[in-house]
Motif scaffolding. Sequence first.
Motif, short mmCIF file in Angstrom:
data_model
loop_
_atom_site.label_atom_id
_atom_site.label_comp_id
_atom_site.label_asym_id
_atom_site.label_seq_id
_atom_site.Cartn_x
_atom_site.Cartn_y
_atom_site.Cartn_z
N LEU A 227 0.75 -1.38 -0.21
CA LEU A 227 0.13 0.01 0.22
C LEU A 227 0.78 1.22 -0.10
O LEU A 227 0.27 2.14 -0.41
N THR A 228 2.03 1.22 0.36
CA THR A 228 2.87 2.17 0.50
C THR A 228 4.24 2.19 -0.28
O THR A 228 4.79 1.24 -0.58
N HIS A 229 5.02 3.26 -0.41
CA HIS A 229 6.38 3.32 -1.14
C HIS A 229 7.09 3.63 0.03
O HIS A 229 7.05 4.12 0.94
N GLY A 230 8.50 2.86 0.04
CA GLY A 230 9.70 3.23 0.80
C GLY A 230 9.44 2.48 2.03
O GLY A 230 10.26 2.64 3.12
N GLU A 231 8.54 1.50 2.27
CA GLU A 231 8.35 0.40 3.29
C GLU A 231 8.83 -0.80 3.12
O GLU A 231 8.56 -1.37 1.85
N PRO A 232 9.49 -1.68 3.96
CA PRO A 232 10.17 -3.03 3.64
C PRO A 232 8.68 -4.04 3.26
O PRO A 232 8.75 -4.93 4.34
N TRP A 233 8.07 -4.09 2.56
CA TRP A 233 6.98 -4.98 2.30
C TRP A 233 7.50 -6.43 1.75
O TRP A 233 8.51 -6.33 1.18
N THR A 234 7.12 -7.55 2.52
CA THR A 234 7.62 -8.69 1.90
C THR A 234 6.40 -9.69 1.62
O THR A 234 5.40 -9.76 2.07
N ALA A 235 6.79 -10.28 0.27
CA ALA A 235 5.82 -11.02 -0.40
C ALA A 235 5.57 -12.42 0.50
O ALA A 235 6.73 -13.05 1.00
#
Length: 254
Positions: A227-235
């Motif tokens: 949902l955001t840019h610049g954060e460490p989302w993990t698949a």
Amino acid sequence: MCQLLGMNAHTPTDVMFSFTGLATRADEHKDGFGIAFFEDRGVRLFVDHHSARQSPVAELVKGYPIKSRNVIAHIRKATQGHVALENTHPFMRELWGRYWVFAHNGDLKGFDPVLHAAFRPVGGTDSERAFCWLMQELAKAHASVPTVEELTRTLRELLPVLARHGTFNGLLSNGQALWAHCSTHLHWLQRRPPFGAARLADEDLSVDFAALTGPEDRVALVATQPLTHGEPWTAFAPGELRVFVDGDPWPVGR
């Protein structure tokens, strides 16, 4: 493909920022939306069969700082079941004196289980049918509310049965934890100290969480797409089940 959003937090937290980002995606997912907030043993459930882009109910949620430790939201792109309120996620049932909330992204083919009187679908979706079956099987497996660990073991046996019928990306909560199962697309993120700023991927809106949070805050988010840019989302990996308790992830494998 429908879009999912789940939140699990250590302290009651509002989800206005993330829900605003999710609702932006309703241009392509215009067949209804819903969101459920657990508050102690109670649940606030808001659903509308109109698009989250146009619904006054969605505008209420965007501007109403409801604080919760477990939230499940969904915006719908219909596959099975016509566009109607009874087919709008998330769905809610009672079991062992607790509310359970469920939302699903995917399409299950040929799933027509025998359901007894305690759990029957109201609408015509494969998602609600899967939820009723899941509740029925949990009731068979446990005499009362199991621990998070026990329930996770049972879900690891049951959820692959559903996934064999098609795509099963799902979120489930009873207010104690958030369970997330991935077939195809699901991502997770944890926010914890030191907090920083985040900007929505689909909307020109940013928040500095450092100004809004305390040292005890921890928040885990699950979404179909980041949902955001610049954060460490993990698949998630295909077939992966994850559990989140008090804002922390529990790695439970596949």
